[in-house]
Design a protein around this motif. Structure first.
Motif, PDB file in Angstrom:
ATOM      1  N   ARG A   1       4.331   1.838  -6.741  1.00  0.00           N
ATOM      2  CA  ARG A   1       5.075   2.225  -5.737  1.00  0.00           C
ATOM      3  C   ARG A   1       5.448   1.309  -4.383  1.00  0.00           C
ATOM      4  N   ASN A   2       4.745   0.252  -4.561  1.00  0.00           N
ATOM      5  CA  ASN A   2       4.923  -0.725  -3.269  1.00  0.00           C
ATOM      6  C   ASN A   2       4.514  -2.062  -3.702  1.00  0.00           C
ATOM      7  N   MET A   3       5.113  -2.914  -4.449  1.00  0.00           N
ATOM      8  CA  MET A   3       4.749  -4.254  -4.630  1.00  0.00           C
ATOM      9  C   MET A   3       5.783  -5.041  -4.868  1.00  0.00           C
TER      10      MET A   3
ATOM     11  N   LEU B   1      -7.172  -4.269  -2.804  1.00  0.00           N
ATOM     12  CA  LEU B   1      -6.819  -5.049  -1.336  1.00  0.00           C
ATOM     13  C   LEU B   1      -7.758  -5.679  -1.096  1.00  0.00           C
ATOM     14  N   SER B   2      -9.153  -5.272  -0.889  1.00  0.00           N
ATOM     15  CA  SER B   2     -10.088  -6.193  -0.785  1.00  0.00           C
ATOM     16  C   SER B   2     -10.329  -7.249  -1.781  1.00  0.00           C
TER      17      SER B   2
ATOM     18  N   TYR C   1       0.770  -1.467  -0.055  1.00  0.00           N
ATOM     19  CA  TYR C   1      -0.235  -0.033   0.005  1.00  0.00           C
ATOM     20  C   TYR C   1       0.912   1.458   0.067  1.00  0.00           C
ATOM     21  N   SER C   2       0.412   2.214  -0.862  1.00  0.00           N
ATOM     22  CA  SER C   2       1.230   3.287  -0.826  1.00  0.00           C
ATOM     23  C   SER C   2       0.370   4.777  -1.037  1.00  0.00           C
TER      24      SER C   2
ATOM     25  N   ASP D   1       4.052  -0.062   8.983  1.00  0.00           N
ATOM     26  CA  ASP D   1       5.501   0.362   8.743  1.00  0.00           C
ATOM     27  C   ASP D   1       5.768  -0.259   7.298  1.00  0.00           C
ATOM     28  N   SER D   2       5.106  -0.759   6.728  1.00  0.00           N
ATOM     29  CA  SER D   2       5.543  -1.248   5.300  1.00  0.00           C
ATOM     30  C   SER D   2       4.694  -0.158   4.296  1.00  0.00           C
ATOM     31  N   HIS D   3       3.977   0.693   4.578  1.00  0.00           N
ATOM     32  CA  HIS D   3       3.389   1.851   3.712  1.00  0.00           C
ATOM     33  C   HIS D   3       4.626   2.389   3.075  1.00  0.00           C
TER      34      HIS D   3
END
Length: 375
Positions: A206-208, A192-193, A166-167, A252-254
């Motif tokens: 951006r975040n994967m 995400l759902s 998630y970003s 913390d992982s965003h």
């Protein structure tokens, strides 16, 4: 209370639109609201490669590169692909290579013989990566903590080939920033759902993360190389399945990203996304279209109901109020979970404003120039 036949039909359609709307709220999005946030692993399993593409990103690299190079992960490399930059990016990266031994710089040179773009740059970065597990972000992004890579590492289940993170966007002043963050929130809630529901359909670059072997086994971006965007969502759409995809939403992982500062820049960004969405799998296009169409119909028939008798107006207003009340029990919780707590008090208003804005943007995206560059 006596209603005419046209009023009964209109109010029945409005009520049916509410039921469809509540299906997505209660049977899809509620899964994310109730999902357990797993603790970040305390140890690393395998080494990984972090890939970042940069085109004239000297300002962002100076600000954010150090946060990528100092992650609390024992063995990883950072592959930065310099895609034909002319703003000093090359010189800066050369200096950083002397500072960080795990930094690898890949250069994309100007060449009229191929169609350059972000997908080519990403492909070059993947080819240069020496590890099987690949994590992706952008040059204008910064992790929420030094535990980001620890959470985005390859899961214990080796059958997992894709991890969706998630970003959120960084908070700035102004209505544009509010709309950008709210739209990003709903996009994230949706993908995400649906991934939790067993139907992953997109992710954000951006975040994967995913396996290098998956990229080459599926022939990379070959099926949609002609589309300027889609290095993230189209790849996930083509390759993500119920049993090979997981999500990560620990705070913390965003990965925080710089938002567009101008309406024009944001509209161009959404135009690129609109073009990529046309190539989603048919079942995904159907579900996503269903969401948009019934939301449009819901508000459209509500407005039409305001021109009917007073009794019909009361019923239409009650249906709208019921929709707002149910969604206000779920989305503020999700806003807090996804780091947008400041928006939860404005939820009903922003929901309507965003719908109007995206409807207008979807219409505008059908027109104008067809060529859209990634930078």
């Amino acid at each position: 209370m006596i209603l005419t036949l046209p009023e009964i039909i209109l109010l029945s359609i409005l009520a049916f639109c509410l039921l469809v709307q509540l299906y997505f709220v209660l049977f899809v999005h509620l899964k994310l609201a109730n999902a357990t946030v797993e603790a970040i692993p305390s140890t690393a399993r395998k080494p990984l490669s972090l890939i970042v593409c940069a085109r004239n990103e000297i300002k962002n690299l100076r600000e954010y590169l150090s946060t990528l190079m100092t992650q609390n992960y024992p063995e990883y490399e950072v592959v930065v692909v310099n895609d034909r930059s002319w703003d000093g990016t090359e010189e800066f990266l050369e200096e950083m290579e002397k500072v960080y031994p795990n930094l690898k710089v890949v250069k994309v040179l100007d060449n009229d013989k191929f169609l350059a773009g972000k997908k080519f740059a990403v492909t070059m970065g993947i080819k240069a990566a020496k590890y099987e597990w690949l994590v992706f972000t952008d040059a204008d992004c910064t992790p929420g903590s030094d535990q980001w890579l620890m959470d985005m590492q390859q899961p214990e289940d080796d059958n997992t080939e894709i991890v969706l993170g998630y970003s959120p966007y960084i908070k700035k002043r102004g209505l544009l920033n509010v709309l950008i963050r709210f739209e990003t929130f709903f996009t994230a809630v949706n993908y995400l759902s649906f991934a939790l529901k067993g139907m992953p359909y997109m992710g954000v670059g951006r975040n994967m993360a995913y396996k290098k072997s998956l990229f080459f086994r599926s022939k990379g971006f070959a099926a949609h190389m002609h589309i300027p965007s889609g290095d993230d969502d189209l790849f996930v759409n083509a390759n993500a399945k119920r049993h090979n995809t997981e999500i990560r939403i620990h705070p913390d992982s965003h990965v925080w990203s710089e938002p567009n500062r101008t309406w024009g820049g944001y509209l161009r960004q959404k135009k690129r996304h609109f073009g990529a969405g046309k190539m989603y799998k048919s079942k995904h296009k159907f579900i996503l279209s269903l969401q948009i169409i019934f939301q449009f119909l819901f508000y459209g028939f509500f407005v039409a109901g305001m021109f009917l008798s007073r009794e019909a107006q009361y019923i239409a207003g009650g249906i709208l109020l019921l929709s707002i009340m149910i969604r206000s029990l779920i989305y503020p919780k999700l806003l807090k979970r996804l780091n947008y707590s400041d928006l939860r008090w404005w939820f009903p208003i922003l929901d309507i404003l965003l719908f109007l804005f995206l409807t207008l943007n979807g219409f505008l995206a059908m027109f104008g120039r067809k060529k859209v560059n990634w930078k």
